[in-house]
Design a protein around this motif. Structure first.
Motif, short mmCIF file in Angstrom:
data_model
loop_
_atom_site.label_atom_id
_atom_site.label_comp_id
_atom_site.label_asym_id
_atom_site.label_seq_id
_atom_site.Cartn_x
_atom_site.Cartn_y
_atom_site.Cartn_z
N LEU A 168 63.64 114.39 66.25
CA LEU A 168 63.31 115.66 66.90
C LEU A 168 63.71 116.88 66.07
N GLY A 169 64.78 116.77 65.28
CA GLY A 169 65.20 117.90 64.46
C GLY A 169 64.15 118.30 63.46
N GLU A 170 63.56 117.32 62.80
CA GLU A 170 62.51 117.60 61.81
C GLU A 170 61.29 118.22 62.48
N ILE A 171 60.95 117.73 63.67
CA ILE A 171 59.83 118.31 64.43
C ILE A 171 60.13 119.77 64.77
N CYS A 172 61.35 120.03 65.24
CA CYS A 172 61.72 121.40 65.60
C CYS A 172 61.69 122.32 64.39
N ARG A 173 62.16 121.85 63.24
CA ARG A 173 62.15 122.69 62.04
C ARG A 173 60.72 123.08 61.67
N ARG A 174 59.80 122.12 61.73
CA ARG A 174 58.42 122.41 61.35
C ARG A 174 57.78 123.45 62.26
N HIS A 175 58.24 123.51 63.51
CA HIS A 175 57.63 124.41 64.48
C HIS A 175 58.51 125.63 64.79
N GLY A 176 59.60 125.79 64.06
CA GLY A 176 60.45 126.97 64.26
C GLY A 176 61.14 127.01 65.60
N VAL A 177 61.64 125.84 66.06
CA VAL A 177 62.26 125.72 67.37
C VAL A 177 63.74 125.38 67.21
N LEU A 178 64.59 126.02 68.00
CA LEU A 178 66.01 125.67 68.02
C LEU A 178 66.20 124.39 68.84
N PHE A 179 67.09 123.52 68.38
CA PHE A 179 67.24 122.18 68.94
C PHE A 179 68.65 122.01 69.49
N TYR A 180 68.76 121.83 70.82
CA TYR A 180 70.05 121.64 71.49
C TYR A 180 70.05 120.32 72.25
N THR A 181 71.20 119.67 72.34
CA THR A 181 71.34 118.51 73.22
C THR A 181 72.65 118.56 73.99
N ASP A 182 72.58 118.11 75.24
CA ASP A 182 73.74 117.86 76.07
C ASP A 182 74.11 116.40 75.87
N ALA A 183 75.26 116.18 75.22
CA ALA A 183 75.70 114.82 74.90
C ALA A 183 76.90 114.41 75.74
N THR A 184 77.06 115.03 76.90
CA THR A 184 78.24 114.77 77.74
C THR A 184 78.45 113.29 77.99
N ALA A 185 77.42 112.58 78.40
CA ALA A 185 77.56 111.19 78.84
C ALA A 185 77.57 110.20 77.69
N SER A 186 77.09 110.59 76.53
CA SER A 186 76.87 109.65 75.43
C SER A 186 77.86 109.81 74.28
N PHE A 187 78.45 110.98 74.15
CA PHE A 187 79.25 111.34 72.99
C PHE A 187 80.46 110.41 72.82
N GLY A 188 80.58 109.83 71.64
CA GLY A 188 81.70 108.94 71.34
C GLY A 188 81.40 107.47 71.57
N GLY A 189 80.41 107.17 72.38
CA GLY A 189 80.06 105.77 72.65
C GLY A 189 78.69 105.40 72.15
N ASN A 190 77.95 106.37 71.63
CA ASN A 190 76.61 106.18 71.08
C ASN A 190 76.48 107.09 69.87
N ALA A 191 75.66 106.72 68.92
CA ALA A 191 75.54 107.51 67.69
C ALA A 191 75.02 108.91 68.00
N LEU A 192 75.64 109.92 67.38
CA LEU A 192 75.17 111.30 67.42
C LEU A 192 75.41 111.89 66.04
N GLU A 193 74.34 112.13 65.30
CA GLU A 193 74.41 112.63 63.93
C GLU A 193 73.92 114.07 63.91
N THR A 194 74.84 114.99 64.15
CA THR A 194 74.46 116.39 64.31
C THR A 194 73.70 116.93 63.11
N ASP A 195 74.26 116.79 61.92
CA ASP A 195 73.63 117.36 60.73
C ASP A 195 72.41 116.55 60.31
N ALA A 196 72.53 115.24 60.28
CA ALA A 196 71.42 114.40 59.82
C ALA A 196 70.21 114.51 60.72
N TRP A 197 70.44 114.73 62.01
CA TRP A 197 69.33 114.83 62.96
C TRP A 197 68.83 116.26 63.15
#
Length: 410
Positions: A161-190
């Motif tokens: 989704l990050g690459e899609i947002c970059r191509r279309h000039g869109v800011l990309f936010y996620t709420d990772a409350t439930a997943s953070f620390g127990g599932n992969a989250l690659e802020t910079d890479a994504w």
């Protein structure tokens, strides 16, 4: 007159919290919270603040300078990010696949955004193509996503989704409350511009502090805005980038000045919660983030195997399930709340109910944070099987434990 004698010292019962959160805090986190307070500008305190920023860069997998805490529950982190980024009239796109997508819509509307949604049935997630098609149609300024939604137990893939947002000039936010620390989250890479989380799930802490991270591009947008001066309230539109932020507490520009070297006074940092957040991050990085995610995956898989071994049906697309929460379909002729009450009263184990279109249809069982452990999984399966058998649901005695053990043996 108030009868103070009726107010006993706080002494909550011992519970094993195996719902979708909160969970039992790690005892080491509780010990950190019990530390003595120090002044907010004490060099030791500001040193701890700097350490928190560094530790959470490790958890978010980012080089973002502005990786810090928002004092308040997970929702405080969400509101700070949205209030500081959304200008009145901005188009935002929210892919809704559960309760917390609707929450993002509600907060965005309070920011006076023009909110657009796409939806899939609860239990499903979106493909990148579905989201990109909606971006092309709506042309939003921001894409607001939920990574893991505990209402459905599903994990939305974010990698493309990050690459899609970059191509279309869109800011990309996620709420990772439930997943953070127990599932992969690659802020910079994504390519995430902003993300927020909470302590009370996979991080193994209490609710009350929200870690966030902001990209340099997101920081620039926040810096171009200003807080309404004290005593001034206006609905007048401000032309250009010099938009006003109508919150003082959630003004990220002011919070960054507080966390930065300027140390400009904004609020009094919640010292005990900062100690908790620091210990949560320290413990995970000591374990190794990849190891922590693998631990959540292992115990989530063992719970799933046990539930299936018991003959129970699971909810949703299991290929997109969070590692740390499982939806279990309540069997026909079984009263879901009666099961939960017997689990709580007879075994001191809490499992979750659900709401919205899933109310009365599924239980939500979590294996996260300090409770992502073998003994917690086996205790929960044993208690659930015993309660269900007592209420007339027939299963092969011990099959759930055997299935879980087999999973661990692998």
């Amino acid at each position: 007159m108030l009868d103070i004698a009726k107010f006993d010292q706080i002494n909550p019962p011992s519970r094993l919290l195996m719902g979708p959160g909160p969970i039992n805090a790690d005892p080491r986190v509780l010990r950190a919270m019990a530390s003595q307070l120090i002044g907010q500008y004490d060099p030791v305190m500001t040193g701890y603040m700097n350490q928190v920023m560094e530790l959470y860069r490790g958890l978010f997998n980012t080089e973002n300078r502005w990786t810090m805490l928002i004092d308040g529950t997970s929702r405080a982190g969400i509101e700070a990010i949205l209030l500081s980024a959304i200008r009145p009239g901005d188009k935002v796109l929210v892919p809704v696949f559960g309760r917390f997508g609707h929450l993002l819509c509600e907060i965005a509307r309070r920011c006076r955004a023009e909110v657009h949604t796409i939806e899939v049935p609860w239990g499903d997630v979106f493909t990148p193509d579905q989201i990109e098609d909606a971006i092309k149609k709506v042309k939003p300024r921001l894409l607001l996503t939920v990574q893991g939604d505990t209402s459905t137990t599903m994990l939305q893939p974010l990698e493309q989704l990050g690459e899609i947002c970059r191509r279309h000039g869109v800011l990309f936010y996620t709420d990772a409350t439930a997943s953070f620390g127990g599932n992969a989250l690659e802020t910079d890479a994504w390519g995430l511009d902003a993300a927020s989380a909470g302590l009370q799930k996979c991080l193994g802490g209490p609710s009350g502090s929200s870690p966030i991270t902001l990209s340099p591009e997101f920081e620039e947008i926040v810096r171009r805005r200003k807080c309404v001066e004290e005593g001034i309230r206006t609905d007048e539109h401000v032309d250009g980038d010099d938009e006003m932020i109508y919150s003082n507490y959630f003004d990220l520009g002011m919070i960054m000045d507080y966390w930065g070297p300027e140390r400009l006074n904004h609020h009094t940092e919640a010292t005990s919660m900062l100690f908790a957040a620091r210990e949560c991050a320290r413990l995970i990085l000591e374990e190794g983030l990849d190891n922590c995610i693998a631990r959540h995956e292992l115990h989530g898989a063992a719970l799933l195997a046990g539930i299936q071994g018991m003959g129970l049906e699971t909810f949703g697309d299991l290929s997109h399930k969070m590692n740390n929460v499982l939806g279990v379909v309540i069997p026909k002729d079984i009263h879901g709340e009666q099961v939960r009450q017997m689990m709580l009263n007879d075994f001191s184990i809490e499992i979750g109910t659900s709401f919205g279109p899933l109310q009365g249809k599924i239980w939500r069982i979590g294996t996260m944070g300090y409770n992502a452990r073998k003994d917690c999984v086996l205790q929960t399966l044993t208690a659930l099987e015993a309660v269900l058998n007592r209420l007339g649901f027939k299963s092969t005695q011990g099959a759930a434990l055997q299935a879980a053990w087999n999973c661990y043996d692998k």
